[in-house]
Write an enzyme that holds these catalytic residues in place. Structure first.
Site, PDB file in Angstrom:
ATOM      1  CG  HIS A  39      -0.188   0.135   2.523  1.00  0.00           C
ATOM      2  ND1 HIS A  39       0.388  -0.942   3.151  1.00  0.00           N
ATOM      3  CD2 HIS A  39       0.116   1.213   3.281  1.00  0.00           C
ATOM      4  CE1 HIS A  39       0.987  -0.540   4.261  1.00  0.00           C
ATOM      5  NE2 HIS A  39       0.849   0.777   4.361  1.00  0.00           N
ATOM      6  CG  HIS A  41       1.787   5.654   3.760  1.00  0.00           C
ATOM      7  ND1 HIS A  41       0.610   5.776   4.458  1.00  0.00           N
ATOM      8  CD2 HIS A  41       2.289   4.437   4.067  1.00  0.00           C
ATOM      9  CE1 HIS A  41       0.401   4.671   5.157  1.00  0.00           C
ATOM     10  NE2 HIS A  41       1.401   3.835   4.938  1.00  0.00           N
ATOM     11  CG  ASP A  79       9.162  10.887  -5.076  1.00  0.00           C
ATOM     12  OD1 ASP A  79       8.110  10.602  -4.462  1.00  0.00           O
ATOM     13  OD2 ASP A  79       9.197  11.672  -6.041  1.00  0.00           O
ATOM     14  CG  HIS A  80       6.711   8.273  -7.540  1.00  0.00           C
ATOM     15  ND1 HIS A  80       6.831   9.491  -6.938  1.00  0.00           N
ATOM     16  CD2 HIS A  80       5.499   8.277  -8.148  1.00  0.00           C
ATOM     17  CE1 HIS A  80       5.749  10.212  -7.174  1.00  0.00           C
ATOM     18  NE2 HIS A  80       4.914   9.499  -7.890  1.00  0.00           N
ATOM     19  CD  GLU A 126       3.026   5.143   7.733  1.00  0.00           C
ATOM     20  OE1 GLU A 126       4.016   4.426   7.546  1.00  0.00           O
ATOM     21  OE2 GLU A 126       2.092   4.838   8.498  1.00  0.00           O
TER      22      GLU A 126
HETATM   23 NI    NI Z   1       1.820   2.010   5.669  1.00  0.00          NI
END
Ligand code: NI
Length: 137
Positions: A39, A41, A79-80, A126
């Site tokens: 997942h 953020h 990043d990414h 986060e």
């Molecule tokens: Ni997480």
């Protein structure tokens, strides 16, 4: 002493997962954060440097220099990216917000010192409700 802060943002994927545990154990500790297929953020990173303003510039540290340093040493690598798989300085580290603050500190502390700054705090959001801070110990 003055404390100055640069904010940066990055997006990354991860899962919180301890390889020594079963999937059920991971689910019971980490909940949906252990989702095997990851997942993501939208992180907010605050890097705070402390010092006395320079007589000639008025700066504790030039924030554009600090921004370039964060880009080069941290953002270009995370990043990414997938924090569990893609980032050399996170290998074998569970990418919790807490662990991220420590590893980011370790990547930046000496580099900031080379530029004449003294790192004070790494603060990482986060989510808008969850963040961690690390002061070097
Ligand atoms: Ni997480």
């Amino acid at each position: 002493m003055v404390y100055i802060t640069r904010r940066e943002r990055f997006c990354a994927a991860h899962k919180l997962y301890n390889e020594e545990w079963t999937e059920d154990e991971n689910l019971s500790i980490f909940g949906k954060c252990s989702n095997p297929n990851w997942h993501g953020h939208n992180y907010e990173l605050y890097v705070t440097v402390k010092g006395v303003p320079d007589k000639q510039t008025g700066f504790v540290m030039n924030l554009s220099v600090l921004s370039k340093l964060i880009e080069e040493k941290i953002l270009s690598k995370i990043d990414h990216k997938n924090l569990n798989l893609d980032v050399p300085f996170l290998s074998n580290i569970i990418p919790s917000t807490e662990n991220l603050t420590i590893t980011i500190w370790n990547e930046l502390e000496k580099e900031i010192e080379k530029m004449g700054g003294k790192l004070h705090c790494i603060k990482l959001f986060e989510t808008e409700n969850n963040f961690a801070e690390y002061f070097g110990k």
